[in-house]
Design an enzyme around this catalytic site. Structure first.
Site, PDB file in Angstrom:
ATOM      1  N   CYS A 139      -7.009  12.877  -5.737  1.00 16.13           N
ATOM      2  CA  CYS A 139      -6.229  14.022  -5.229  1.00 16.13           C
ATOM      3  C   CYS A 139      -4.728  13.904  -5.521  1.00 16.13           C
ATOM      4  CB  CYS A 139      -6.439  14.170  -3.722  1.00 16.13           C
ATOM      5  SG  CYS A 139      -8.157  14.492  -3.258  1.00 16.13           S
ATOM      6  N   GLY A 146       0.849  -1.188   0.000  1.00 17.57           N
ATOM      7  CA  GLY A 146       0.000   0.000   0.000  1.00 17.57           C
ATOM      8  C   GLY A 146       0.884   1.238   0.000  1.00 17.57           C
ATOM      9  N   PRO A 147       0.292   2.448   0.080  1.00 16.33           N
ATOM     10  CA  PRO A 147       1.079   3.693   0.029  1.00 16.33           C
ATOM     11  C   PRO A 147       1.750   3.987   1.377  1.00 16.33           C
ATOM     12  CG  PRO A 147      -1.209   4.219   0.419  1.00 16.33           C
ATOM     13  CD  PRO A 147      -1.152   2.720   0.237  1.00 16.33           C
ATOM     14  N   CYS A 149      -6.571   9.857   2.845  1.00 14.09           N
ATOM     15  CA  CYS A 149      -6.174  10.985   1.992  1.00 14.09           C
ATOM     16  C   CYS A 149      -6.217  12.275   2.809  1.00 14.09           C
ATOM     17  CB  CYS A 149      -7.114  11.088   0.783  1.00 14.09           C
ATOM     18  SG  CYS A 149      -6.768  12.546  -0.238  1.00 14.09           S
ATOM     19  N   PHE A 167       6.169   7.434  -6.208  1.00 13.99           N
ATOM     20  CA  PHE A 167       5.455   8.718  -6.048  1.00 13.99           C
ATOM     21  C   PHE A 167       4.662   9.085  -7.309  1.00 13.99           C
ATOM     22  CE2 PHE A 167       7.603  11.894  -8.688  1.00 13.99           C
ATOM     23  CZ  PHE A 167       8.735  11.182  -9.090  1.00 13.99           C
ATOM     24  N   GLY A 221       0.144   1.845   7.156  1.00 15.44           N
ATOM     25  CA  GLY A 221       0.265   0.934   8.297  1.00 15.44           C
ATOM     26  C   GLY A 221       1.014  -0.349   7.986  1.00 15.44           C
ATOM     27  N   ASP A 231      11.289  -5.511   5.645  1.00 13.86           N
ATOM     28  CA  ASP A 231      10.548  -4.263   5.473  1.00 13.86           C
ATOM     29  C   ASP A 231      11.125  -3.490   4.281  1.00 13.86           C
ATOM     30  OD1 ASP A 231       8.577  -2.425   6.032  1.00 13.86           O
ATOM     31  OD2 ASP A 231       9.631  -1.471   7.703  1.00 13.86           O
ATOM     32  N   GLU A 232      10.346  -2.569   3.720  1.00 12.99           N
ATOM     33  CA  GLU A 232      10.797  -1.686   2.627  1.00 12.99           C
ATOM     34  C   GLU A 232      11.352  -2.475   1.436  1.00 12.99           C
ATOM     35  OE1 GLU A 232      10.118   1.494   2.956  1.00 12.99           O
ATOM     36  OE2 GLU A 232      10.264   2.020   5.083  1.00 12.99           O
TER      37      GLU A 232
END
Ligand code: ADP
Ligand code: ZN
Length: 192
Positions: free
Chosen positions: A186, A15-16, A145, A120, A20, A88-89
């Site tokens: 957005c 997810g972005p 958002c 991005f 979480g 992670d990451e």
């Protein structure tokens, strides 16, 4: 999800930013430790956001991790005693991470991955798209958002408060000074 003898798998949390992922990864790691299973936690050296050697969430939760430069170090530092691998990451690792995750899952380990699904610009990020296809379990989370309050699936990069252009480098490590969670409507990328 319980670890049954000799059965490995790949699970991925994606997810972005701010959705979480790290919190969920930390939650799963804590449960593995409660179950007294042997775990190793890795993260790429590139993420110096808050701490050089811990997985840290934006809400402050943290757990110890081994920072590594190359995915091969995961194999070098993992033996047959290890039941579970958490990374992670994952979006920051080169494509070699894919075969390494498959190999560990095939050898009976539970492999828990967390990483950004998009960069991005909103484009698929690094090895994540292929790992999503290869994973046995996928969890895609949403942030909120900051513009409209809807579920956010994108990461907005801001340079001096303005949307970044599509010519910007993909990797630019930072948190609230550069990045916001935004929904599809957005999210903005300027043409460079
Ligand atoms: P990720 O690893 O996906 O970047 P983290 O687990 O580090 O996410 O952080 C999640 C936390 O970020 C949330 O619990 C919340 O406290 C905080 N947060 C900050 N901004 C937002 C946002 N726009 N939407 C949701 N959570 C946010
Ligand atoms: Zn929105």
């Amino acid at each position: 999800m319980y670890k049954i003898a000799n059965t490995g798998w790949i699970e991925i949390i994606t997810g972005p930013m701010y959705c979480g992922k790290s919190e969920e990864l930390i939650r799963r790691i804590r449960r593995v430790k409660i179950a007294r299973q042997q775990i190793k936690v890795f993260k790429p050296m590139i993420d110096h956001r808050y701490s050089k050697s811990d997985v840290v969430s934006h809400s402050g939760a943290s757990i110890e991790a081994i920072p590594i430069d190359h995915p091969e170090e995961i194999l070098e530092r993992t033996d047959e005693q290890i039941d579970v691998i958490a990374i992670d990451e994952v979006n920051f690792f080169p494509p070699e991470i894919i075969a390494i995750c498959e190999k560990m899952a095939d050898s009976g380990k539970r492999v828990i991955l967390a990483g950004l699904d998009r960069d991005f610009r909103g484009e698929p990020f690094g090895a994540i798209p292929e790992l999503l296809a290869r994973a046995d379990y996928v969890e895609k989370l949403q942030a909120i958002c900051v513009i409209c309050g809807n579920p956010a699936t994108r990461t907005q990069r801001l340079i001096n408060g303005q949307p970044a252009t599509d010519q910007d480098p993909v990797i630019m490590v930072g948190a609230s000074e550069f990045y916001e969670a935004r929904c599809r409507k957005c999210h903005r990328v300027l043409k460079g």
